[in-house]
Design a protein around this motif. Sequence first.
Motif, PDB file in Angstrom:
ATOM      1  N   THR A 215       0.848  -1.199   0.000  1.00 51.52           N
ATOM      2  CA  THR A 215       0.000   0.000   0.000  1.00 51.52           C
ATOM      3  C   THR A 215       0.880   1.245   0.000  1.00 51.52           C
ATOM      4  N   ASN A 216       0.293   2.321  -0.475  1.00 46.91           N
ATOM      5  CA  ASN A 216       1.011   3.591  -0.578  1.00 46.91           C
ATOM      6  C   ASN A 216       0.184   4.693   0.075  1.00 46.91           C
ATOM      7  N   SER A 217       0.845   5.522   0.893  1.00 41.70           N
ATOM      8  CA  SER A 217       0.169   6.652   1.539  1.00 41.70           C
ATOM      9  C   SER A 217       1.114   7.842   1.570  1.00 41.70           C
ATOM     10  N   ARG A 218       0.552   8.997   1.882  1.00 40.69           N
ATOM     11  CA  ARG A 218       1.356  10.219   1.951  1.00 40.69           C
ATOM     12  C   ARG A 218       1.148  10.901   3.287  1.00 40.69           C
ATOM     13  N   LEU A 219       2.251  11.421   3.835  1.00 40.94           N
ATOM     14  CA  LEU A 219       2.204  12.225   5.056  1.00 40.94           C
ATOM     15  C   LEU A 219       2.743  13.618   4.756  1.00 40.94           C
ATOM     16  N   ASN A 220       2.056  14.645   5.222  1.00 37.60           N
ATOM     17  CA  ASN A 220       2.558  16.013   5.137  1.00 37.60           C
ATOM     18  C   ASN A 220       3.165  16.387   6.479  1.00 37.60           C
ATOM     19  N   LEU A 221       4.408  16.862   6.442  1.00 39.36           N
ATOM     20  CA  LEU A 221       5.140  17.133   7.675  1.00 39.36           C
ATOM     21  C   LEU A 221       5.634  18.577   7.705  1.00 39.36           C
ATOM     22  N   LEU A 222       5.825  19.080   8.924  1.00 46.66           N
ATOM     23  CA  LEU A 222       6.380  20.417   9.133  1.00 46.66           C
ATOM     24  C   LEU A 222       7.508  20.339  10.145  1.00 46.66           C
ATOM     25  N   ASP A 223       8.693  20.747   9.717  1.00 54.44           N
ATOM     26  CA  ASP A 223       9.825  20.881  10.636  1.00 54.44           C
ATOM     27  C   ASP A 223       9.832  22.324  11.117  1.00 54.44           C
ATOM     28  N   SER A 224       9.290  22.542  12.303  1.00 55.15           N
ATOM     29  CA  SER A 224       9.127  23.912  12.808  1.00 55.15           C
ATOM     30  C   SER A 224      10.464  24.569  13.115  1.00 55.15           C
ATOM     31  N   THR A 225      11.485  23.779  13.427  1.00 54.70           N
ATOM     32  CA  THR A 225      12.793  24.374  13.741  1.00 54.70           C
ATOM     33  C   THR A 225      13.430  25.004  12.520  1.00 54.70           C
ATOM     34  N   ARG A 226      13.109  24.488  11.348  1.00 53.26           N
ATOM     35  CA  ARG A 226      13.670  25.044  10.105  1.00 53.26           C
ATOM     36  C   ARG A 226      12.605  25.724   9.255  1.00 53.26           C
ATOM     37  N   ASN A 227      11.363  25.747   9.752  1.00 55.01           N
ATOM     38  CA  ASN A 227      10.239  26.306   8.991  1.00 55.01           C
ATOM     39  C   ASN A 227      10.195  25.683   7.595  1.00 55.01           C
ATOM     40  N   ARG A 228      10.232  24.356   7.570  1.00 53.77           N
ATOM     41  CA  ARG A 228      10.346  23.620   6.301  1.00 53.77           C
ATOM     42  C   ARG A 228       9.228  22.587   6.199  1.00 53.77           C
ATOM     43  N   GLU A 229       8.371  22.764   5.221  1.00 52.87           N
ATOM     44  CA  GLU A 229       7.291  21.814   4.969  1.00 52.87           C
ATOM     45  C   GLU A 229       7.721  20.819   3.891  1.00 52.87           C
ATOM     46  N   LEU A 230       7.390  19.568   4.110  1.00 54.39           N
ATOM     47  CA  LEU A 230       7.674  18.556   3.107  1.00 54.39           C
ATOM     48  C   LEU A 230       6.689  17.409   3.259  1.00 54.39           C
ATOM     49  N   PHE A 235       5.621   3.502   1.307  1.00 52.09           N
ATOM     50  CA  PHE A 235       5.252   2.217   0.717  1.00 52.09           C
ATOM     51  C   PHE A 235       5.499   1.136   1.766  1.00 52.09           C
ATOM     52  N   GLN A 236       4.473   0.341   2.056  1.00 55.89           N
ATOM     53  CA  GLN A 236       4.598  -0.637   3.126  1.00 55.89           C
ATOM     54  C   GLN A 236       3.729  -1.858   2.834  1.00 55.89           C
ATOM     55  N   PRO A 237       4.047  -2.972   3.487  1.00 57.25           N
ATOM     56  CA  PRO A 237       3.162  -4.135   3.361  1.00 57.25           C
ATOM     57  C   PRO A 237       1.756  -3.780   3.847  1.00 57.25           C
ATOM     58  N   ALA A 238       0.760  -4.316   3.181  1.00 61.85           N
ATOM     59  CA  ALA A 238      -0.630  -4.030   3.564  1.00 61.85           C
ATOM     60  C   ALA A 238      -0.896  -4.435   5.011  1.00 61.85           C
ATOM     61  N   GLU A 239      -0.240  -5.482   5.460  1.00 62.73           N
ATOM     62  CA  GLU A 239      -0.368  -5.927   6.852  1.00 62.73           C
ATOM     63  C   GLU A 239       1.024  -6.003   7.463  1.00 62.73           C
ATOM     64  N   LEU A 240       1.244  -5.222   8.520  1.00 63.89           N
ATOM     65  CA  LEU A 240       2.541  -5.231   9.195  1.00 63.89           C
ATOM     66  C   LEU A 240       2.604  -6.412  10.163  1.00 63.89           C
ATOM     67  N   LYS A 241       3.405  -7.390   9.814  1.00 64.24           N
ATOM     68  CA  LYS A 241       3.499  -8.601  10.628  1.00 64.24           C
ATOM     69  C   LYS A 241       4.812  -8.626  11.393  1.00 64.24           C
ATOM     70  N   GLY A 242       4.752  -9.084  12.626  1.00 61.34           N
ATOM     71  CA  GLY A 242       5.950  -9.253  13.431  1.00 61.34           C
ATOM     72  C   GLY A 242       6.442  -7.957  14.026  1.00 61.34           C
ATOM     73  N   GLU A 243       7.637  -8.029  14.593  1.00 61.87           N
ATOM     74  CA  GLU A 243       8.262  -6.875  15.238  1.00 61.87           C
ATOM     75  C   GLU A 243       9.525  -6.477  14.464  1.00 61.87           C
ATOM     76  N   ASN A 244      10.083  -5.314  14.837  1.00 57.80           N
ATOM     77  CA  ASN A 244      11.338  -4.837  14.241  1.00 57.80           C
ATOM     78  C   ASN A 244      11.305  -4.848  12.708  1.00 57.80           C
ATOM     79  N   ILE A 245      10.235  -4.289  12.167  1.00 56.05           N
ATOM     80  CA  ILE A 245      10.106  -4.217  10.707  1.00 56.05           C
ATOM     81  C   ILE A 245      11.148  -3.220  10.165  1.00 56.05           C
ATOM     82  N   PRO A 246      11.931  -3.648   9.173  1.00 57.31           N
ATOM     83  CA  PRO A 246      13.008  -2.780   8.684  1.00 57.31           C
ATOM     84  C   PRO A 246      12.470  -1.569   7.910  1.00 57.31           C
TER      85      PRO A 246
END
Length: 560
Positions: A215-230, A235-246
């Motif tokens: 699956t594919n998704s988008r996140l909008n982020l703001l780094d307030s210390t640098r006033n930088r939006e990005l 991209f990730q498995p549709a189902e996150l299985k197990g622990e310590n996913i790389p």
Amino acid sequence: MIFSRISFGKKLTAISLSFLSLGIFNVKTSYSADNIFFVYSPLIASLRVESLEKFAKDGTVNQNLGFYLNLARVNEQQKAEFRRALTTPVKVDPVLLSRILNTDEAERLLNYFGSVINIRGGSNGKFLLRGALIKSAMEEDGLTLLNVLRNLAVDIQINIPRILNYSEQINLVVNGSDLFVDEVARLGEKEAELSEPVDFSKLTDIRQLGSFSVTNSRLNLLDSTRNRELYVEIFQPAELKGENIPVVIFSHGLSSRPEDFSRWATHLASYGYVVVLPQHPGSDTQQTEDFLAGFSRQIFRLNEFIDRPLDITFVLNELTRLNNQQFGGKLNLESVGVGGHSFGGYTALAVAGAKINFQQLERSCNLEIGNLNTALLLQCRALQLPRKDYNFRDERVKAVFTINPVNASIFGIDGLNNIDIPLFVAAGSYDPATPFVFEQARTFPFLTDQNVYLQLQEGQAHVDFSQLDAGITDLIETVGNLTLPSPYLLDEYTNSMTLAFFQVHLRNEEDYRVFLQSSYAQYLSQGQDFKTFLITSQFLPELRDKYKQFLMDNYDLIFR
């Protein structure tokens, strides 16, 4: 498709010169030149622009022009080609051209051509060229070679000794490209012969997608210390299985965007990885669009040398903050992989520990032969940064995979040897933007860590030309006898090696180490016109000796 490995360098040079010619054509004045003087001290000969105009109009070769055509032993076919070259217009927006020619990158190119095309007396003709190019682009006939000559404000002189010197340097780059491509191929074959035989056909075909749906998704982020939006593409498995996913973070190149690497990210995610592709505002497609629209004066912002690696650290911090609520606390964010393409390769190397080496960069930018390295158009801008010790190392980064990385001058060997984690470098034999002979071949042989790999892909030309706009595609198609490999073949070469590298050095899956050897590259290349080669640290000494000998044999031409 029939392909020969002969003369990679010649094709590389052809592509590079096409890119240079694209960038240099465009500029204004109200006076014109009457004569072109050819200076080869103590001899001076002149060619009247009027003679070229008559020749272009109806093929008339007067005594003045005939002297030069006879001297060069030009035949009838070559005369016809010369006429076409004089009058064939280049379609270009004069306003856009003016913007391009006023960037720092174009300044370096104009300075290079202006060292050959001089104002009478020997002064660099870069400003004269800029004016003539812009004025020609504004005229009804458009930008042609003849119009440029007409619109030169004063008589010019051609520095023949410098042309001959540049010609020697071009031949050196051509021959050096061929030499090192052949050497990597030879060492790859030698390393494969020494390996234990493996029947790869009976192993998992890691060129194919893995078992996880993606699956594919988008996140909008703001780094307030640098006033930088990005934003980041995830991209990730549709189902996150197990622990310590790389987790792997991949940095896009100049004038690119995260989505351009979705095929690569999907492949890795199908094997259970969470792949995060951050935007780098200031050096992405939006910055390019702002430049083209006149909202910015530069193709990329100077501070991107600093902001890009800080973007990686910021994204890691945000993933840590969001891990519990969005990923169920399953992400392993203490041991992550970072990848990068081109300028993104610089970014990945920086967070892995490489340090900017201003002394090395200044030396490279001042070398005459450096004018043939298109990667310096980007790197030399870093000389405008405040001179300080920049340390972008993020200790959470444990393995780095770079593709066509910008690296040789901005980091140099000393700067790169600050990296003490596994490193993979993928290079292309046709790369015009970060040429193999100037960039990867210049630094990889001198790396001291044992977990380093070099992959060379025949015909890889820095970007996927199938995704470029028609103008660039048409330009590339004008390069004679140039055949490019399928982007899907190059995907197979890159995807399989990327997966194997991170499986071994991030996930500690030793079963995948068998794919990180030269014999696997041979297997991938079976039946292909364009092959790939892989060498490891075992053969660094031989490649290093070859490079040292190359420098010694051509010392005067390289360091004059």
